[in-house]
Scaffold this motif. Structure first.
Motif, mmCIF file in Angstrom:
data_model
loop_
_atom_site.group_PDB
_atom_site.id
_atom_site.type_symbol
_atom_site.label_atom_id
_atom_site.label_comp_id
_atom_site.label_asym_id
_atom_site.label_seq_id
_atom_site.Cartn_x
_atom_site.Cartn_y
_atom_site.Cartn_z
ATOM 1 N N ASN A 5 0.815 -1.219 0.000
ATOM 2 C CA ASN A 5 0.000 0.000 0.000
ATOM 3 C C ASN A 5 0.846 1.266 0.000
ATOM 4 N N ASN A 20 -1.259 4.390 -1.562
ATOM 5 C CA ASN A 20 -2.634 4.400 -1.066
ATOM 6 C C ASN A 20 -2.790 5.170 0.244
ATOM 7 N N LYS A 53 -2.624 9.096 -0.720
ATOM 8 C CA LYS A 53 -3.813 9.523 -1.467
ATOM 9 C C LYS A 53 -5.112 9.166 -0.746
ATOM 10 N N SER A 67 -6.495 6.434 -0.634
ATOM 11 C CA SER A 67 -7.321 5.585 -1.520
ATOM 12 C C SER A 67 -7.671 4.295 -0.791
ATOM 13 N N ARG A 68 -8.522 3.500 -1.417
ATOM 14 C CA ARG A 68 -8.850 2.172 -0.871
ATOM 15 C C ARG A 68 -7.576 1.347 -0.838
ATOM 16 N N THR A 69 -7.396 0.584 0.219
ATOM 17 C CA THR A 69 -6.169 -0.210 0.309
ATOM 18 C C THR A 69 -6.355 -1.543 -0.413
#
Ligand code: CDP
Ligand code: CA
Length: 500
Positions: free
Chosen positions: A183, A188, A191, A193-195
């Motif tokens: 990640n 991730n 950002k 973001s979804r991992t």
């Protein structure tokens, strides 16, 4: 002062001190911009380094990581500079000759001394983490495992780096740091973001780690991190003896059990090995591990014939038997009474997942059914044909890809309960942006506190953006000064003439 003189001085450009002041301000701005730009310039040659040794069950790798000296706390900055594969087996194989464990590291560590600039040596941390091979040795013989660790410690302390310790890491650490690595490299955290979940397959153990959609019912499987201003509650589990080399022993033990009388010449007809494969093996070589039952003294000197029959369906059925699903004390389990919430999201599968699938040419584009077809075709290929086709591949590895590939599919499907859709969301990866996926990078980032718990207060402007912003601002200031001077300047020409 006469009128002519008075009108002349109203033109600011005719007053040397105003001209000088403007030029001075412009020069000062240019100098300030230059200083700011130089101070914030990424210092290209200034890197820091860290070394992590992954002492796995089958082999040891030495990783060198590097990051810009000024930017330690920016995620996405640490990269793998070099990986060196230590010659010979994993350190746990030196249990009877522990001094050789330390010696084996020499070549790769000498390389590291050359790769890392000399002035950085004293501040470069070195960590050694041993995984399932050493966990098994410790279970078998605690004294021997300590001797092996002492040997590698002694060897690493002879180098000019900052030695930080050699230890057996836990299965939870192995899983969680593998998850952090993938990640971190995918950015991730930065950002938000979804991992992605992490699947690691070693020789002696295997790990599954992901952010679950429900509460983790067993504390052993739960691990929390605060990274870059976000809280992550992870599910992780490490199955000792379920790495691809140890699980083969579990499987062979099950296959051989019906012929418990080991006094005869035992022939094992194995559906996971190729037709034409016919090799005499000693029980000692196959069953010398705490993952399988102890051999009796009479069994120790005995051999058996390992004969392949290449039947993929039977192989797949037989492999399922290694997962005990008869008992579960939680709301749901993967296998062996281990709690596991339903898998969710995307997964990165690395280490032996990648090596095996890469050899078999199974890509993310293949559906689960297509992957099974590829395996079936591979498993039924005669041993002689395969040896001809892959002359350079070590025979032991070549013979085991059918088993390992089938095990991988079964581990995901029968073990972790992956659906065909979860399979689609799974990628077999070796590296992300040229850094290898594995626990080592996450381990170092954690121990050096290189991923901050909180995100920086101000968003960081990239260097190019910073330079542009400074230039635009200084240009605007200069333009304002010039416009100001022109605006406050009285029309001098005609007025002057009129007076004359
Ligand atoms: N090029 C390679 C390198 C490793 N491998 C396998 O990948 C696995 C790596 O396991 P490991 O040594 O990290 O063992 P653990 O301590 O992680 O269980 C072993 O089964 C190796 O045989 C491979 O199949 N091809
Ligand atoms: Ca490993």
């Amino acid at each position: 002062m006469d009128e002519q003189q008075e009108m002349k001085v109203k033109n600011p450009w005719h007053r040397p001190h105003i001209f000088l002041a403007t030029a001075g301000i412009a020069a000062a701005i240019i100098i300030m911009v230059a200083i700011a730009v130089v101070q914030n310039k990424p210092l290209q040659q200034k890197y820091k380094y860290g070394i992590v040794l992954d002492a796995g069950s089958s082999h040891t790798s030495v990783y060198i990581y590097e990051w810009p000296a000024e930017k330690e706390n920016n995620t996405g900055m640490v990269k793998q500079k070099q990986a060196c594969s230590v010659k010979g087996p994993g350190i746990s194989s030196y249990s009877k000759t522990p001094e050789k464990a330390g010696e084996s590291l020499k070549e790769c560590m000498d390389n590291a001394t050359k790769t890392i600039p000399k002035h950085r040596h004293p501040e470069t941390p070195v960590y050694l983490g041993a995984t399932a091979g050493m966990r098994l040795l410790k279970m078998e013989n605690d004294v021997d495992s300590k001797k092996v660790l002492a040997s590698v410690e002694k060897s690493l302390q002879t180098y000019p780096f900052s030695y930080q310790g050699a230890r057996i890491i836990t299965g939870q650490e192995e899983g969680a740091f593998g998850w952090i690595t993938v990640n971190y490299l995918s950015e991730n955290f930065r950002k938000a973001s979804r991992t992605v979940g992490a699947l690691d397959l070693g020789g002696a153990s295997t790990q599954i780690t992901f952010v679950p959609g429900q509460q983790v019912e067993s504390s052993d499987n739960s691990i929390d991190f605060r990274l870059y201003g976000n809280d992550y509650h992870l599910y992780t589990h490490s199955f000792l003896c379920y790495g691809k080399d140890q699980v083969l022993k579990l499987y062979l033990e099950q296959q051989i059990q019906p012929n418990a009388d080991m006094t005869d010449n035992i022939i094992l007809e194995d559906p996971c090995f190729h037709p034409g494969y016919n090799i005499i093996k000693s029980f000692q070589s196959v069953f010398d591990s705490p993952c399988v039952k102890n051999l009796t003294n009479s069994q120790k000197g005995q051999n058996f014939t390992h004969r392949g029959i290449g039947n993929w369906n039977k192989c797949n059925q037989a492999i399922k038997e290694v997962f005990n699903t008869s008992h579960c004390r939680y709301s749901r389990c993967s296998f062996n009474d281990v709690f596991q919430p339903p898998v969710t999201g995307r997964f990165g599968a690395f280490s032996a997942y990648f090596f095996v699938m890469d050899f078999l040419n199974v890509t993310p584009d293949h559906s689960l059914d297509e992957a099974k077809k590829i395996l079936e075709a591979y498993c039924t290929t005669p041993w002689g044909t395969l040896k001809q086709k892959h002359r350079k591949v070590k025979e032991k590895y070549l013979a085991e890809y059918c088993f390992s590939g089938t095990y991988i599919v079964s581990l995901l499907e029968d073990g972790y309960k992956f659906t065909t859709n979860d399979w689609k969301n799974t990628e077999f990866i070796k590296t992300i942006k040229n850094s290898e996926a594995g626990w080592t990078l996450g381990y170092m980032l954690n121990l050096t506190n290189m991923i901050p718990a909180e995100a920086p207060d101000t968003p960081l402007l990239p260097y190019g953006g910073y330079v542009s912003l400074m230039l635009v601002l200084s240009f605007l200031i200069i333009v304002c000064i010039i416009l100001g001077c022109i605006f406050f300047r009285r029309p001098s020409g005609p007025a002057h003439k009129e007076i004359i």
